[in-house]
Scaffold this motif. Sequence first.
Motif, PDB file in Angstrom:
ATOM      1  N   ASN A  24      18.801  46.453  33.812  1.00 26.55           N
ATOM      2  CA  ASN A  24      19.846  47.268  34.631  1.00 26.55           C
ATOM      3  C   ASN A  24      21.172  46.196  34.542  1.00 26.55           C
ATOM      4  OD1 ASN A  24      18.959  49.795  35.311  1.00 26.55           O
ATOM      5  ND2 ASN A  24      17.703  48.727  36.650  1.00 26.55           N
ATOM      6  N   ASP A  25      22.224  46.563  34.028  1.00 23.20           N
ATOM      7  CA  ASP A  25      23.538  45.707  34.191  1.00 23.20           C
ATOM      8  C   ASP A  25      23.565  44.271  34.098  1.00 23.20           C
ATOM      9  OD1 ASP A  25      24.923  48.157  35.229  1.00 23.20           O
ATOM     10  OD2 ASP A  25      24.146  47.901  37.484  1.00 23.20           O
ATOM     11  N   ALA A  26      23.278  44.051  32.722  1.00 28.19           N
ATOM     12  CA  ALA A  26      23.302  42.511  32.442  1.00 28.19           C
ATOM     13  C   ALA A  26      24.674  41.978  32.774  1.00 28.19           C
ATOM     14  CB  ALA A  26      23.001  42.560  30.897  1.00 28.19           C
ATOM     15  N   ASN A  27      25.723  42.861  32.862  1.00 27.10           N
ATOM     16  CA  ASN A  27      27.240  42.338  33.171  1.00 27.10           C
ATOM     17  C   ASN A  27      27.363  42.345  34.479  1.00 27.10           C
ATOM     18  OD1 ASN A  27      27.121  45.300  33.439  1.00 27.10           O
ATOM     19  ND2 ASN A  27      29.177  45.441  32.841  1.00 27.10           N
ATOM     20  N   ALA A  28      26.302  42.240  35.708  1.00 27.97           N
ATOM     21  CA  ALA A  28      26.595  42.376  36.937  1.00 27.97           C
ATOM     22  C   ALA A  28      26.808  40.680  37.123  1.00 27.97           C
ATOM     23  CB  ALA A  28      25.499  42.850  37.682  1.00 27.97           C
ATOM     24  N   MET A  29      27.658  40.450  38.103  1.00 25.46           N
ATOM     25  CA  MET A  29      27.868  39.103  38.604  1.00 25.46           C
ATOM     26  C   MET A  29      28.103  39.175  40.270  1.00 25.46           C
ATOM     27  SD  MET A  29      31.512  38.250  36.994  1.00 25.46           S
ATOM     28  CE  MET A  29      33.199  38.953  37.464  1.00 25.46           C
ATOM     29  N   ALA A  30      27.784  38.244  40.726  1.00 26.16           N
ATOM     30  CA  ALA A  30      28.166  37.893  42.294  1.00 26.16           C
ATOM     31  C   ALA A  30      29.262  37.509  42.230  1.00 26.16           C
ATOM     32  CB  ALA A  30      26.850  37.212  42.767  1.00 26.16           C
ATOM     33  N   LEU A  31      30.190  37.934  42.953  1.00 28.23           N
ATOM     34  CA  LEU A  31      31.566  37.532  43.034  1.00 28.23           C
ATOM     35  C   LEU A  31      31.946  36.745  44.355  1.00 28.23           C
ATOM     36  CD1 LEU A  31      34.496  37.222  41.890  1.00 28.23           C
ATOM     37  CD2 LEU A  31      34.862  39.201  42.940  1.00 28.23           C
ATOM     38  N   ALA A  32      32.344  35.754  44.411  1.00 27.05           N
ATOM     39  CA  ALA A  32      32.603  34.931  45.871  1.00 27.05           C
ATOM     40  C   ALA A  32      34.288  34.838  45.758  1.00 27.05           C
ATOM     41  CB  ALA A  32      31.954  33.590  45.768  1.00 27.05           C
ATOM     42  N   THR A  33      34.621  35.320  46.844  1.00 25.93           N
ATOM     43  CA  THR A  33      35.871  35.081  47.320  1.00 25.93           C
ATOM     44  C   THR A  33      36.087  34.414  48.603  1.00 25.93           C
ATOM     45  OG1 THR A  33      36.147  37.205  48.399  1.00 25.93           O
ATOM     46  CG2 THR A  33      36.752  37.168  45.949  1.00 25.93           C
ATOM     47  N   ALA A  34      37.135  34.175  49.070  1.00 28.58           N
ATOM     48  CA  ALA A  34      37.333  33.647  50.769  1.00 28.58           C
ATOM     49  C   ALA A  34      38.224  34.344  51.381  1.00 28.58           C
ATOM     50  CB  ALA A  34      37.444  32.132  50.768  1.00 28.58           C
ATOM     51  N   ASP A  35      38.228  34.738  52.715  1.00 24.23           N
ATOM     52  CA  ASP A  35      39.245  35.249  53.545  1.00 24.23           C
ATOM     53  C   ASP A  35      40.248  34.596  54.008  1.00 24.23           C
ATOM     54  OD1 ASP A  35      38.483  34.042  55.962  1.00 24.23           O
ATOM     55  OD2 ASP A  35      37.263  35.781  56.560  1.00 24.23           O
ATOM     56  N   THR A  36      41.476  34.801  54.681  1.00 29.24           N
ATOM     57  CA  THR A  36      42.445  33.963  55.052  1.00 29.24           C
ATOM     58  C   THR A  36      41.778  32.635  55.994  1.00 29.24           C
ATOM     59  OG1 THR A  36      43.237  35.303  56.877  1.00 29.24           O
ATOM     60  CG2 THR A  36      44.275  35.553  54.747  1.00 29.24           C
ATOM     61  N   ASP A  37      40.787  33.259  56.532  1.00 29.99           N
ATOM     62  CA  ASP A  37      40.189  31.904  57.348  1.00 29.99           C
ATOM     63  C   ASP A  37      39.583  30.698  56.705  1.00 29.99           C
ATOM     64  OD1 ASP A  37      41.512  32.738  59.635  1.00 29.99           O
ATOM     65  OD2 ASP A  37      39.818  34.134  60.192  1.00 29.99           O
TER      66      ASP A  37
END
Length: 196
Positions: A24-37
């Motif tokens: 399933n979904d070979a194009n799936a990626m875990a995306l990491a961002t950060a909030d304002t803190d």
Amino acid sequence: MTPAADPFALFSAWLKQAEASEPNDANAMALATADTDGLPNVRMVLLKDHDARGFVFYTNFESQKGTELLANRQAAAVFHWKSLRRQVRIRGAVSVVSDAEADAYFASRARDSRIGAWASQQSRPLEGRFALEAAVAKYAARHAIGEVPRPPYWSGFRIAPSYIEFWTDKPFRLHERLVYRRADAAAPWATEQLYP
């Protein structure tokens, strides 16, 4: 692992192999961002395009990831393909895709998905399932005839990597790690191997 001159070509080859082997979904990626803190946030998204400019995914700009990326234009992502025992990590600056790119991708989505983009107040509190279903019915009626236009708050982001790491599982945890680094999108890539 012998370094290829172009990490994007290597990524394309690995993704093609993953598309043939992942269930399933070979194009799936875990995306990491950060909030304002600065608190990190990670979730799965689907890669929708990639080329020498970077890696593209789409979202609601009013969602948690959308607001975080608009405030802090940096992200990291990882692709993990268990069937191949490989992963690819990317880190870099984030930009918004052009309206033409976003319009073309939005138009390619299933009609129900386009209606859903209008109906969902992504990442905000939902008072009950009925509220979502009512919003879907409202926008389905509003766009019953003709094309469903792209909402103004829905578009894509492109991660222009300054770091790409290709990891291959090897026996006895003697994994291979090949890293590509560059100062910015115009700079040439430098490569190095890392200890596992």
